[in-house]
Design a protein around this motif. Structure first.
Motif, PDB file in Angstrom:
ATOM      1  N   ALA A  96       0.837  -1.208   0.000  1.00 19.44           N
ATOM      2  CA  ALA A  96       0.000   0.000   0.000  1.00 19.44           C
ATOM      3  C   ALA A  96       0.872   1.257   0.000  1.00 19.44           C
ATOM      4  N   ILE A  97       1.995   1.214   0.732  1.00 16.76           N
ATOM      5  CA  ILE A  97       2.892   2.385   0.792  1.00 16.76           C
ATOM      6  C   ILE A  97       3.513   2.651  -0.577  1.00 16.76           C
ATOM      7  N   THR A  98       4.108   1.620  -1.197  1.00 16.28           N
ATOM      8  CA  THR A  98       4.777   1.867  -2.484  1.00 16.28           C
ATOM      9  C   THR A  98       3.759   2.310  -3.535  1.00 16.28           C
ATOM     10  N   GLU A  99       2.545   1.747  -3.484  1.00 22.43           N
ATOM     11  CA  GLU A  99       1.516   2.164  -4.454  1.00 22.43           C
ATOM     12  C   GLU A  99       1.130   3.627  -4.247  1.00 22.43           C
ATOM     13  N   ARG A 100       0.882   3.987  -2.999  1.00 20.71           N
ATOM     14  CA  ARG A 100       0.487   5.369  -2.692  1.00 20.71           C
ATOM     15  C   ARG A 100       1.595   6.351  -3.078  1.00 20.71           C
ATOM     16  N   GLU A 101       2.848   6.008  -2.729  1.00 23.39           N
ATOM     17  CA  GLU A 101       3.959   6.926  -2.984  1.00 23.39           C
ATOM     18  C   GLU A 101       4.299   7.006  -4.480  1.00 23.39           C
ATOM     19  N   THR A 102       4.073   5.901  -5.216  1.00 22.30           N
ATOM     20  CA  THR A 102       4.330   5.929  -6.659  1.00 22.30           C
ATOM     21  C   THR A 102       3.378   6.907  -7.343  1.00 22.30           C
ATOM     22  N   LYS A 103       2.128   6.957  -6.831  1.00 19.62           N
ATOM     23  CA  LYS A 103       1.122   7.835  -7.448  1.00 19.62           C
ATOM     24  C   LYS A 103       1.521   9.306  -7.380  1.00 19.62           C
ATOM     25  N   ASN A 104       2.262   9.700  -6.358  1.00 15.87           N
ATOM     26  CA  ASN A 104       2.573  11.134  -6.257  1.00 15.87           C
ATOM     27  C   ASN A 104       3.890  11.538  -6.918  1.00 15.87           C
ATOM     28  N   VAL A 105       4.547  10.592  -7.604  1.00 16.57           N
ATOM     29  CA  VAL A 105       5.783  10.950  -8.319  1.00 16.57           C
ATOM     30  C   VAL A 105       5.431  11.707  -9.597  1.00 16.57           C
ATOM     31  N   VAL A 106       6.058  12.855  -9.802  1.00 21.77           N
ATOM     32  CA  VAL A 106       5.830  13.638 -11.020  1.00 21.77           C
ATOM     33  C   VAL A 106       7.101  13.580 -11.870  1.00 21.77           C
ATOM     34  N   LEU A 107       6.999  12.923 -13.020  1.00 23.55           N
ATOM     35  CA  LEU A 107       8.163  12.825 -13.914  1.00 23.55           C
ATOM     36  C   LEU A 107       8.276  14.114 -14.721  1.00 23.55           C
ATOM     37  N   PRO A 108       9.478  14.457 -15.229  1.00 26.25           N
ATOM     38  CA  PRO A 108       9.640  15.704 -15.989  1.00 26.25           C
ATOM     39  C   PRO A 108       8.731  15.730 -17.223  1.00 26.25           C
ATOM     40  N   ALA A 109       8.063  16.867 -17.418  1.00 26.89           N
ATOM     41  CA  ALA A 109       7.114  16.996 -18.530  1.00 26.89           C
ATOM     42  C   ALA A 109       7.816  16.866 -19.880  1.00 26.89           C
ATOM     43  N   ASP A 110       9.079  17.310 -19.970  1.00 23.18           N
ATOM     44  CA  ASP A 110       9.779  17.257 -21.264  1.00 23.18           C
ATOM     45  C   ASP A 110      10.411  15.884 -21.533  1.00 23.18           C
ATOM     46  N   GLY A 111      10.207  14.941 -20.609  1.00 24.40           N
ATOM     47  CA  GLY A 111      10.706  13.580 -20.828  1.00 24.40           C
ATOM     48  C   GLY A 111      12.209  13.432 -20.667  1.00 24.40           C
ATOM     49  N   LYS A 112      12.927  14.536 -20.429  1.00 29.97           N
ATOM     50  CA  LYS A 112      14.393  14.445 -20.254  1.00 29.97           C
ATOM     51  C   LYS A 112      14.715  14.171 -18.794  1.00 29.97           C
ATOM     52  N   LEU A 113      15.554  13.174 -18.566  1.00 31.84           N
ATOM     53  CA  LEU A 113      15.858  12.780 -17.185  1.00 31.84           C
ATOM     54  C   LEU A 113      17.235  13.240 -16.725  1.00 31.84           C
ATOM     55  N   LEU A 114      18.125  13.486 -17.694  1.00 36.88           N
ATOM     56  CA  LEU A 114      19.500  13.836 -17.328  1.00 36.88           C
ATOM     57  C   LEU A 114      19.760  15.336 -17.480  1.00 36.88           C
TER      58      LEU A 114
END
Ligand code: HEC
Length: 207
Positions: free
Chosen positions: A76-94
């Motif tokens: 339940a913790i990993t599911e809840r915390e995964t939901k609030n992760v916001v990845l970069p809108a431009d798709g660039k990670l580096l």
């Protein structure tokens, strides 16, 4: 002081003799008493800090199970915390590893003497080894030496690292690693710079 050491010693010994960890010997404390004590200490802190002593669902669960949640609670913790992760809108990670190294070195921010307008640090070296040249590092977390190299600089692994830094508990429930993006301690660009520190071939992490 001597008495204190003795007392702690006998507590640990008591635990050993009974075949239990010393922690199990500590008296039960009513959570409401703890809450009142924490609130008392925070009484003079600025209003915008008060929210920080209110536990969210995840923190409550980790406190309840002393960071060792049963399987269903852990999921339940990993599911809840995964939901609030916001990845970069431009798709660039580096981002820029040089800036990432500065963020990893810096422990600035969050203290009452720190200026909230100045860039906050990630304090990664407090818990991780990241480069061969930096001799001062903590060992609460695993060494991250050659982190990108070992993972062949894979894009999926870089994404996993972004998620890890954004919210450590999306990956590992009740982790001791702070939820740096979730807590708004680090911003998107800073997390990208840290991912670059881990995944850029030129970064000292991979040299
Ligand atoms: C208070 C200590 C602490 C701080 C500060 C901290 N970490 Fe961690 N970190 C940990 C611990 C403990 C683990 C292992 C448990 C886990 O995976 O959550 C970990 C795990 C990781 C992992 C996963 C390692 C693996 O095995 O794949 C990465 C990546 C990571 N940390 C990066 C960072 C970065 C980058 C920073 C700085 C922004 C940072 N950490 C700050 C404690 C910390």
């Amino acid at each position: 002081m001597r008495h204190m050491i003795k007392a702690v010693g006998s507590l640990a010994l008591g635990g050993l003799l009974l075949g239990q960890p010393a922690l199990a010997q500590s008296p039960k404390v009513d959570p409401a008493t703890v809450e009142a004590a924490v609130k008392g200490v925070f009484g003079h802190a600025p209003a915008e800090w008060q929210q920080r002593i209110v536990q969210d669902e995840t923190q409550k669960a980790c406190s309840l199970y002393r960071n060792q949640p049963p399987a269903d609670v852990a999921t339940a913790i990993t599911e809840r915390e995964t939901k609030n992760v916001v990845l970069p809108a431009d798709g660039k990670l580096l981002g820029d590893w040089k800036s990432g190294e500065k963020i990893a070195q810096s422990g600035y921010g969050g203290r009452h003497t720190d200026d909230p307008k100045l860039p906050l640090g990630g304090n990664c070296y407090a818990c991780h080894q990241l480069s061969k040249s930096e001799l001062s590092f903590g060992t609460m977390g695993p060494s991250l030496l050659e982190y990108g190299k070992i993972r062949k600089y894979g894009a999926d692994d870089a994404k996993a690292a972004y998620i890890k830094i954004y919210n450590a508990q999306a990956v590992f429930p009740c982790s001791n690693m702070p939820r740096l993006g979730h807590n708004k301690h680090l911003n998107e660009q800073q997390i990208k710079d840290l991912v670059a520190l881990l995944f850029d071939q030129e970064s000292p992490v991979n040299k």
